[in-house]
Design a protein around this motif. Structure first.
Motif, PDB file in Angstrom:
ATOM      1  N   ARG A  50       1.573  -6.441   0.143  1.00 25.20           N
ATOM      2  CA  ARG A  50       0.541  -5.536  -0.345  1.00 25.20           C
ATOM      3  C   ARG A  50      -0.603  -5.468   0.644  1.00 25.20           C
ATOM      4  O   ARG A  50      -0.878  -6.416   1.373  1.00 25.20           O
ATOM      5  CB  ARG A  50      -0.007  -6.038  -1.692  1.00 25.20           C
ATOM      6  CG  ARG A  50       0.972  -5.828  -2.793  1.00 25.20           C
ATOM      7  CD  ARG A  50       0.446  -6.474  -4.067  1.00 25.20           C
ATOM      8  NE  ARG A  50       1.504  -6.457  -5.064  1.00 25.20           N
ATOM      9  CZ  ARG A  50       1.705  -5.438  -5.909  1.00 25.20           C
ATOM     10  NH1 ARG A  50       0.904  -4.395  -5.886  1.00 25.20           N
ATOM     11  NH2 ARG A  50       2.702  -5.483  -6.768  1.00 25.20           N
TER      12      ARG A  50
ATOM     13  N   ALA B 142      -4.404  -3.419  -2.416  1.00 23.77           N
ATOM     14  CA  ALA B 142      -3.431  -3.878  -3.411  1.00 23.77           C
ATOM     15  C   ALA B 142      -2.242  -2.955  -3.565  1.00 23.77           C
ATOM     16  O   ALA B 142      -1.385  -3.192  -4.416  1.00 23.77           O
ATOM     17  CB  ALA B 142      -4.102  -4.091  -4.769  1.00 23.77           C
ATOM     18  N   SER B 143      -2.172  -1.907  -2.780  1.00 23.15           N
ATOM     19  CA  SER B 143      -0.981  -1.059  -2.873  1.00 23.15           C
ATOM     20  C   SER B 143       0.138  -1.686  -2.049  1.00 23.15           C
ATOM     21  O   SER B 143      -0.108  -2.399  -1.087  1.00 23.15           O
ATOM     22  CB  SER B 143      -1.296   0.350  -2.363  1.00 23.15           C
ATOM     23  OG  SER B 143      -1.911   0.265  -1.104  1.00 23.15           O
ATOM     24  N   GLU B 144       1.350  -1.373  -2.445  1.00 23.67           N
ATOM     25  CA  GLU B 144       2.496  -1.897  -1.692  1.00 23.67           C
ATOM     26  C   GLU B 144       2.685  -1.057  -0.448  1.00 23.67           C
ATOM     27  O   GLU B 144       2.760   0.169  -0.527  1.00 23.67           O
ATOM     28  CB  GLU B 144       3.742  -1.809  -2.564  1.00 23.67           C
ATOM     29  CG  GLU B 144       3.849  -2.973  -3.507  1.00 23.67           C
ATOM     30  CD  GLU B 144       5.300  -3.365  -3.756  1.00 23.67           C
ATOM     31  OE1 GLU B 144       5.584  -3.848  -4.853  1.00 23.67           O
ATOM     32  OE2 GLU B 144       6.135  -3.161  -2.842  1.00 23.67           O
TER      33      GLU B 144
END
Lengths: 292, 483
Positions: free
Chosen positions: B99, B112-114
Motif C-alpha cells: 500500500r 493507503a491505496s493498493e
C-alpha cells in the motif's frame, strides 16, 4: 562529589545547554541568578525566529533576568520537561496544561488574547474543492491528519466527536497519521496527502495571514465549541515571585510599543491573567475521553 | 554505376575523400550521441541511487514508527518542486503490504491505496517490486508507460520494510540530449566546413601530376612530342615519380626507334631503287652490246660516205654515252681487284686537281693510310672521287674543302668537308637518292652510286653539318691489316 551525582549534573548541564543552543542569551555580568528557562511548544504556527528572539530579549529587559528560550518538537516533550523541572515556564497547548494542572505540575500564568477573545476553537479543515463535508462524521474511510497526539484541537477533540457520533475513531478512517503541527496538518490537507485534518483557530488565522497560498487550498468545514486559548504556564520549578513577575511582564506587553509589536507578530492582542474555569470544558473533555 | 567510376580522378579523389570524411564524421557523431544518451540514462540511475541512499534511513525510521508526515516531507525534499535538483516527477513510498505509505502526488497515488489497484502500470510495478531481491536501486522499464521507475527496497537490519519508487518521464533527458545533439551537429558541421574544402584541394593536388602524365601519354598516340615537357616536373621519388621517369625513358626510346625506322625506310628505298636500276641496266645492256657491235661492223666492213660517216659517228658516241651511264648505274662488286694502297689516294688527289684549280678551291689534304688495305682499290677510288667532286661542286668558287683518309685497326675512315652552300633537312634526307635534287650539275647519281658502293663493302656513310661545314664521313670495315 561522588561520580553519580557528577554525571547526573553533567547530563543535566548538557541537556540544558542543548536546549539553550538556539537562543543563547548574552551574559550580563550583573545577573548572577539562574536564567529563566522558557519553552515554546510547536504551537506558534509561523516560524519566525527573529520574532521569537525579539520576545526573549524583551522579557529579559522587563524581567532583568536572563531568559533561556527553547523549542520542543512535540507537546509531550514540553510536558516532560516541565514535569522534570527542567523548564520553568512554557507556552503550552490546552491539553498539556489541563493534564499537567490536574496533576499539579503546572499552574496558569497568563492566557493570550486573539481576535479579541481568550478562547480557541478546533477547526475541521478539508480541501477547498471538497464541498460536501460538513462534519467529521462525513469522513468515513478517508485519510485524516491529526496534529499532535496531545493536542486538544488536533487529536483529542475530533476523536471524541467521533465517539459521540457512535463511531470508533481507530476504525472510522481509512488511514490516519500525525503531522506534528497545525501548520503541517494544513500543508498535508492542501497537498492532498490527507482528505481532512483538525487544527485550532489560532493556527488557522496565522496561516491565513502568513501563508495565504496554503490557505487557498483548504476550507474550514466545521468549528467546535470554544475553549480557553493555549496558556503560558509555570512549572513546579518556577518560584511564585518569578511567576508573578512573568505574568506582570506578559500582561503589560500590550501597553508597550515594543511589546505590542511582538504581540502583533505572533498574532496576539495581548495577555491577560488566566482563569482556570476557562479551561473547565477542556478538562471535562479530557476526563471523559480518558485520554491520553 | 560504372559511369561514376569512370569519372576523372580530379573528381574521384576528392569525392572519395569527401565520402570518407562524411562517413567518419557521421559515425563518430552517432557513436558519441549514442554514448551520451546512455550516459544520461545512467546518470538518472545514479541520481536515483544517490537519492535512495540519502533517504533510506529516514524512510526506514518513518515506516517503523508509522510516521507518514516525516516520510512525506522527506520525499517532497527530493522531488521535482525543489528547483530541479533531481529529475523525479513523483516519489512514492510503498509499505510491506503493497500500500502507498506516502507519495509526493497524493492525487495519483492516495495514501493507503493498493499500488496494484491504481492502474495497469502500477500493477506491473507492484509485481516487479514483489520479485525484486537485493538492496540496490533498479530501473523498471514498463514499455508502454510514459515513465521510467527507479525502485529501491527500504531495508533495515535485513528486514524489508517497504519500497521507494522514484518515477521520471521517459523523455526527461530529451531536452538535454537535444541540446547536446545540436551542439554535436554544429561541431560536426564546423569540422566538415574545414575538412571538405581541404579535402577538395588535396584531391586536386594529388590528381594533378597523374592528369599531366595521362594527358602527355594520350598525346603520344598522335605524334611524338618534339620537345620534352616543360610543365613543373614532379620532384618526388614515389610511384608517380617513377611513372614520370619511365614515361620520359619511353619517350626517348620511341624517338630513337622512329629515327631507326626512318633510316631503315630510307635504306630500303635506296636498296629497292638500286635493284630496280640494276634490272633496268641489264635490260638495256643486252641490246646495247648488239647495237655497238653493229656500229663497229659498219665502221670496219663498209666504205662510208661522209654523211653516213658522221651519222655513224654520232650513233657510236650516243651509244657509248648510254653505255657509260648504264655502267655507272651498275655497280659491280669486283672484289678481286687490287688492294687499296696510298698510291690510289694520291691518284685521286691528282685527278681532282684540275677541277680544284679551275674553281680556285683551297683543298686541305691529309692522307694517313699507312699501307695497303684489303679493300677493292677501284671502288674506294670511285667513292673518294665522287665525294671530292661533290664537295668541290658544293663549295663554289674560292671555297674550302678538306679531305682526311685514315686507318683505324678495323676500318678505313674518309672525312670530306666543304663550306659554302649548305643543305637543308629535306635535302639531307634525300641526299643519297638517285637523281637527287640536291645535285646542281651532273646526272645526280654520284652520291647514290657512292652509297651503293659503301653498302656493298659493308660500311657506313653519313652526311651532316658541323661548324657550318657540310661533312661526309665514310667508314669501311677491314678484316685484317694487310701487310
Amino acid at each position: 562529589m561522588d561520580p553519580d551525582r557528577r554525571s547526573a549534573l553533567s547530563r543535566t548541564g548538557a541537556f540544558l545547554w542543548s536546549l539553550s543552543a538556539a537562543a543563547a542569551p548574552p551574559v550580563r555580568a550583573a545577573e548572577e541568578r539562574a536564567p529563566l528557562r522558557m519553552g515554546l511548544a510547536s504551537l506558534v504556527p509561523s516560524e519566525r525566529p527573529a520574532d521569537a528572539g525579539a520576545w526573549r530579549e524583551y522579557l529579559e529587559t522587563r524581567l532583568a533576568r536572563r531568559v533561556q528560550w527553547s523549542r520542543q518538537a512535540n507537546y509531550r516533550e514540553t510536558m516532560d520537561l516541565l514535569k522534570a523541572r527542567q523548564m520553568d515556564f512554557a507556552w503550552v497547548a490546552v491539553l498539556p496544561y489541563v493534564y499537567l494542572a490536574r496533576r499539579g505540575y503546572a499552574r496558569l500564568v497568563a492566557t493570550p488574547v486573539h481576535a479579541g477573545r481568550a478562547t480557541d476553537q478546533a477547526l475541521l479543515v478539508v480541501r477547498a474543492d471538497d464541498e460536501s463535508t460538513a462534519g467529521i462524521a462525513d469522513l468515513h474511510d478517508r485519510i485524516f491528519a491529526y496534529s499532535d497526539p496531545y493536542s486538544l484541537s488536533g487529536a483529542v477533540l475530533p476523536r471524541e466527536a467521533l465517539r459521540r457520533a457512535g463511531h470508533d475513531p481507530d476504525r472510522f478512517f481509512r488511514r490516519t497519521f500525525y503531522a506534528g503541527s497545525d501548520r503541517s496538518v494544513l500543508a498535508a490537507v492542501a497537498a492532498g496527502l490527507a482528505d481532512a485534518g483538525s487544527v485550532n483557530a489560532f493556527a488557522w488565522d496565522a496561516l491565513v495571514a502568513h501563508r495565504p497560498e496554503l490557505a487557498r487550498g483548504v476550507r474550514v468545514a466545521w468549528r467546535s465549541p470554544e475553549f480557553g486559548l493555549a496558556p503560558v504556564v509555570a512549572g513546579r520549578a518556577a518560584s511564585e515571585t518569578d511567576a508573578l513577575a512573568l505574568q506582570h511582564a506578559l500582561v503589560g506587553m500590550r501597553d508597550d510599543v515594543e511589546g505590542a509589536r511582538i504581540l502583533a507578530a505572533f498574532g496576539l492582542d495581548g495577555f491577560v491573567v488566566g482563569q482556570a474555569d476557562w479551561y473547565a470544558s477542556a478538562a471535562a473533555l479530557v476526563r471523559e475521553a480518558n485520554e491520553p | 554505376m560504372k559511369r561514376v567510376f569512370d569519372l576523372s580522378i580530379r573528381y574521384k579523389l576528392p569525392l572519395w575523400g569527401a565520402a570518407l570524411v562524411l562517413a567518419t564524421t557521421i559515425s563518430v557523431s552517432a557513436m558519441l550521441m549514442h554514448d551520451a544518451w546512455d550516459e544520461m540514462r545512467e546518470d538518472t540511475l545514479l541520481t536515483a541511487k544517490a537519492v535512495a541512499h540519502a533517504v533510506t534511513g529516514t524512510l526506514a525510521d518513518a515506516l517503523l514508527r508509522d510516521d507518514v508526515w516525516r516520510a512525506y516531507e522527506t520525499l517532497i525534499a527530493q522531488g521535482p518542486d525543489v528547483g530541479g535538483a533531481t529529475p523525479f516527477d513523483m516519489l512514492m513510498l510503498v509499505d510491506r503490504t503493497g500500500r502507498v505509505f506516502a507519495s509526493t502526488r497524493p492525487q495519483r497515488a492516495p495514501l493507503a491505496s493498493e499500488l496494484a489497484a491504481l492502474g495497469d502500470t502500477q500493477a506491473a510495478l507492484a509485481a516487479q517490486i514483489d520479485e525484486q531481491a537485493g538492496e540496490g536501486t533498479r530501473l523498471v522499464d514498463l514499455a508502454p508507460s510514459d515513465d521510467l521507475h527507479y525502485v529501491t527496497p527500504i531495508v533495515q537490519d535485513g528486514v524489508r520494510l517497504g519500497t521507494l519508487i522514484a518515477s521520471v518521464p521517459r523523455t526527461h533527458v530529451l531536452p538535454r540530449f537535444r541540446s547536446l545533439a545540436l551542439h554535436s551537429l554544429a561541431g560536426a558541421l564546423l569540422v566538415l566546413c574545414v575538412l571538405l574544402p581541404a579535402n577538395w584541394f588535396w584531391g586536386r593536388y594529388m590528381a594533378r601530376p597523374l592528369l599531366q602524365l595521362s594527358d602527355a601519354m594520350s598525346r603520344l598516340g598522335r605524334r611524338l612530342p618534339a620537345v620534352p615537357e616543360t610543365e613543373a616536373p614532379y620532384r618526388y621519388a614515389d610511384e608517380i615519380g617513377r611513372l614520370f621517369h619511365v614515361y620520359h625513358q619511353m619517350l626517348r626510346e620511341l624517338e630513337a626507334r622512329e629515327a631507326l625506322e626512318r633510316e631503315i625506310v630510307k635504306s630500303e628505298r635506296l636498296a629497292a631503287v638500286g635493284r630496280l636500276a640494276a634490272g633496268i641496266a641489264h635490260e638495256i645492256n643486252n641490246p646495247l652490246g648488239g647495237m655497238l657491235a653493229a656500229v663497229d661492223t659498219l665502221r670496219c666492213h663498209a666504205v662510208l660516205d661522209p654523211l653516213t660517216e658522221r651519222t655513224v659517228s654520232l650513233l657510236e658516241r650516243g651509244l657509248a654515252q648510254i653505255r657509260e651511264t648504264v655502267g655507272a648505274l651498275l655497280v659491280q662488286s669486283r672484289v678481286r681487284g687490287d688492294a687499296l694502297s696510298p698510291r690510289d689516294v694520291d691518284d685521286v688527289h691528282l685527278l681532282v686537281a684540275p677541277r680544284v684549280q679551275d674553281k680556285r678551291v683551297r683543298l686541305a689534304w691529309h692522307d694517313a693510310l699507312p699501307g695497303a688495305v684489303a679493300l677493292p682499290a677501284n671502288l674506294v677510288r670511285q667513292v673518294l672521287m665522287n665525294l671530292l667532286l661533290n664537295a668541290v661542286e658544293a663549295t663554289g668558287t674560292g671555297g674550302h674543302v678538306s679531305c682526311r683518309v685514315e686507318r683505324s685497326p678495323d676500318a678505313v675512315h674518309i672525312d670530306v668537308r666543304n663550306d659554302g652552300r649548305t643543305l637543308d633537312e629535306e635535302q639531307m634526307t634525300r641526299l643519297f637518292e638517285p637523281f637527287s635534287p640536291s645535285s646542281s650539275s651532273g646526272h645526280g647519281l654520284g652520291l647514290w652510286v657512292t652509297y651503293q658502293i659503301v653498302q656493298q663493302l659493308g660500311g657506313r656513310i653519313a652526311a651532316d653539318r658541323v661548324d657550318g661545314l657540310t661533312r661526309f664521313r665514310v667508314e669501311l670495315p677491314v678484316q685484317e691489316m694487310a701487310t
